[in-house]
Design a protein around this motif. Structure first.
Motif, mmCIF file in Angstrom:
data_model
loop_
_atom_site.group_PDB
_atom_site.id
_atom_site.type_symbol
_atom_site.label_atom_id
_atom_site.label_comp_id
_atom_site.label_asym_id
_atom_site.label_seq_id
_atom_site.Cartn_x
_atom_site.Cartn_y
_atom_site.Cartn_z
ATOM 1 N N MET A 1 54.408 21.010 101.204
ATOM 2 C CA MET A 1 54.701 22.432 101.322
ATOM 3 C C MET A 1 55.549 22.654 102.562
ATOM 4 O O MET A 1 55.478 21.907 103.522
ATOM 5 N N THR A 2 56.342 23.703 102.522
ATOM 6 C CA THR A 2 57.211 24.051 103.646
ATOM 7 C C THR A 2 56.913 25.473 104.100
ATOM 8 O O THR A 2 56.666 26.350 103.278
ATOM 9 N N VAL A 3 56.944 25.670 105.404
ATOM 10 C CA VAL A 3 56.834 27.014 105.964
ATOM 11 C C VAL A 3 58.045 27.225 106.875
ATOM 12 O O VAL A 3 58.457 26.308 107.592
ATOM 13 N N ALA A 4 58.632 28.412 106.796
ATOM 14 C CA ALA A 4 59.757 28.772 107.665
ATOM 15 C C ALA A 4 59.273 29.820 108.658
ATOM 16 O O ALA A 4 58.625 30.790 108.277
ATOM 17 N N LEU A 5 59.586 29.597 109.924
ATOM 18 C CA LEU A 5 59.251 30.565 110.970
ATOM 19 C C LEU A 5 60.536 31.242 111.418
ATOM 20 O O LEU A 5 61.541 30.573 111.696
ATOM 21 N N MET A 6 60.503 32.558 111.485
ATOM 22 C CA MET A 6 61.645 33.320 111.978
ATOM 23 C C MET A 6 61.264 33.962 113.309
ATOM 24 O O MET A 6 60.186 34.538 113.438
ATOM 25 N N TRP A 7 62.163 33.857 114.257
ATOM 26 C CA TRP A 7 61.999 34.414 115.602
ATOM 27 C C TRP A 7 63.240 35.250 115.858
ATOM 28 O O TRP A 7 64.361 34.751 115.739
ATOM 29 N N GLU A 8 63.059 36.532 116.180
ATOM 30 C CA GLU A 8 64.210 37.420 116.387
ATOM 31 C C GLU A 8 64.000 38.276 117.624
ATOM 32 O O GLU A 8 62.909 38.806 117.841
ATOM 33 N N ALA A 9 65.040 38.349 118.453
ATOM 34 C CA ALA A 9 64.955 39.136 119.681
ATOM 35 C C ALA A 9 66.262 39.895 119.882
ATOM 36 O O ALA A 9 67.315 39.499 119.381
ATOM 37 N N ARG A 10 66.179 40.968 120.642
ATOM 38 C CA ARG A 10 67.364 41.773 120.970
ATOM 39 C C ARG A 10 67.493 41.858 122.483
ATOM 40 O O ARG A 10 66.548 42.236 123.189
ATOM 41 N N ALA A 11 68.675 41.510 122.958
ATOM 42 C CA ALA A 11 68.957 41.529 124.395
ATOM 43 C C ALA A 11 69.457 42.903 124.825
ATOM 44 O O ALA A 11 69.942 43.683 123.996
ATOM 45 N N PRO A 12 69.376 43.189 126.108
ATOM 46 C CA PRO A 12 70.023 44.412 126.598
ATOM 47 C C PRO A 12 71.522 44.340 126.314
ATOM 48 O O PRO A 12 72.096 43.247 126.219
ATOM 49 N N GLU A 13 72.150 45.485 126.187
ATOM 50 C CA GLU A 13 73.576 45.542 125.856
ATOM 51 C C GLU A 13 74.392 44.640 126.785
ATOM 52 O O GLU A 13 74.219 44.670 128.011
ATOM 53 N N GLY A 14 75.218 43.810 126.169
ATOM 54 C CA GLY A 14 76.084 42.918 126.926
ATOM 55 C C GLY A 14 75.459 41.602 127.351
ATOM 56 O O GLY A 14 76.122 40.761 127.940
ATOM 57 N N ARG A 15 74.169 41.391 127.049
ATOM 58 C CA ARG A 15 73.486 40.164 127.480
ATOM 59 C C ARG A 15 73.123 39.252 126.307
ATOM 60 O O ARG A 15 72.326 38.340 126.436
ATOM 61 N N GLY A 16 73.742 39.507 125.154
ATOM 62 C CA GLY A 16 73.462 38.699 123.979
ATOM 63 C C GLY A 16 73.794 37.230 124.170
ATOM 64 O O GLY A 16 73.065 36.355 123.705
ATOM 65 N N ALA A 17 74.878 36.933 124.872
ATOM 66 C CA ALA A 17 75.252 35.531 125.109
ATOM 67 C C ALA A 17 74.191 34.823 125.948
ATOM 68 O O ALA A 17 73.883 33.646 125.712
ATOM 69 N N GLU A 18 73.615 35.525 126.911
ATOM 70 C CA GLU A 18 72.550 34.932 127.732
ATOM 71 C C GLU A 18 71.312 34.644 126.889
ATOM 72 O O GLU A 18 70.694 33.582 127.020
ATOM 73 N N LEU A 19 70.947 35.599 126.040
ATOM 74 C CA LEU A 19 69.780 35.399 125.179
ATOM 75 C C LEU A 19 70.027 34.247 124.208
ATOM 76 O O LEU A 19 69.151 33.412 123.987
ATOM 77 N N LEU A 20 71.226 34.172 123.653
ATOM 78 C CA LEU A 20 71.572 33.082 122.752
ATOM 79 C C LEU A 20 71.464 31.738 123.467
ATOM 80 O O LEU A 20 70.869 30.792 122.941
ATOM 81 N N ALA A 21 72.016 31.635 124.653
ATOM 82 C CA ALA A 21 71.934 30.389 125.423
ATOM 83 C C ALA A 21 70.493 30.026 125.726
ATOM 84 O O ALA A 21 70.090 28.859 125.635
ATOM 85 N N TRP A 22 69.692 31.022 126.077
ATOM 86 C CA TRP A 22 68.281 30.775 126.366
ATOM 87 C C TRP A 22 67.574 30.223 125.126
ATOM 88 O O TRP A 22 66.850 29.228 125.198
ATOM 89 N N ALA A 23 67.782 30.868 123.979
ATOM 90 C CA ALA A 23 67.113 30.432 122.745
ATOM 91 C C ALA A 23 67.537 29.016 122.362
ATOM 92 O O ALA A 23 66.705 28.196 121.970
ATOM 93 N N ARG A 24 68.816 28.711 122.485
ATOM 94 C CA ARG A 24 69.304 27.380 122.123
ATOM 95 C C ARG A 24 68.751 26.306 123.049
ATOM 96 O O ARG A 24 68.603 25.155 122.648
ATOM 97 N N ALA A 25 68.429 26.664 124.276
ATOM 98 C CA ALA A 25 67.921 25.693 125.251
ATOM 99 C C ALA A 25 66.424 25.418 125.105
ATOM 100 O O ALA A 25 65.906 24.498 125.747
ATOM 101 N N GLN A 26 65.732 26.196 124.280
ATOM 102 C CA GLN A 26 64.280 26.032 124.159
ATOM 103 C C GLN A 26 63.944 24.816 123.298
ATOM 104 O O GLN A 26 64.192 24.804 122.102
ATOM 105 N N ALA A 27 63.373 23.818 123.927
ATOM 106 C CA ALA A 27 62.927 22.625 123.197
ATOM 107 C C ALA A 27 61.511 22.876 122.693
ATOM 108 O O ALA A 27 60.696 23.510 123.369
ATOM 109 N N LEU A 28 61.235 22.405 121.503
ATOM 110 C CA LEU A 28 59.895 22.500 120.935
ATOM 111 C C LEU A 28 59.205 21.147 121.120
ATOM 112 O O LEU A 28 59.866 20.110 121.112
ATOM 113 N N PRO A 29 57.878 21.124 121.265
ATOM 114 C CA PRO A 29 57.179 19.856 121.474
ATOM 115 C C PRO A 29 57.222 18.926 120.255
ATOM 116 O O PRO A 29 56.990 17.732 120.390
ATOM 117 N N GLU A 30 57.521 19.473 119.098
ATOM 118 C CA GLU A 30 57.714 18.685 117.886
ATOM 119 C C GLU A 30 59.034 19.112 117.270
ATOM 120 O O GLU A 30 59.454 20.264 117.426
#
Length: 85
Positions: A1-30
């Motif tokens: 079986m497969t499960v998909a997890l969705m995570w969605e956030a909204r940055a303050p105006e003009g800070r979307g690139a920072e939020l994107l970089a932060w999310a891409r840098a998050q390593a998961l333990p698995e």
């Protein structure tokens, strides 16, 4: 079986690139079967991870970013595939 997890956030105006970089840098333990990152207007970032696990399994999730990077609480959802007709 497969499960998909969705995570969605909204940055303050003009800070979307920072939020994107932060999310891409998050390593998961698995490593998920698949991980995709998206961006959208209004400085929104979406990350979807797929896991080879039952719907209610405990699997790693992205954490919440610092309060300076979001305008509201992070939204999280779980989905499971539906068989084709």
């Amino acid at each position: 079986m497969t499960v998909a997890l969705m995570w969605e956030a909204r940055a303050p105006e003009g800070r979307g690139a920072e939020l994107l970089a932060w999310a891409r840098a998050q390593a998961l333990p698995e490593r998920p079967v698949r991980r995709e990152t998206f961006r959208a207007p209004r400085d929104r970032v979406l990350v979807i991870t797929w896991w080879d696990a039952p719907y209610d399994a405990v699997v790693p999730e992205l954490p919440d970013p610092g309060p300076e990077l979001v305008t509201r609480p992070v939204h999280r959802w779980r989905f499971e595939p539906v068989a084709a007709d």
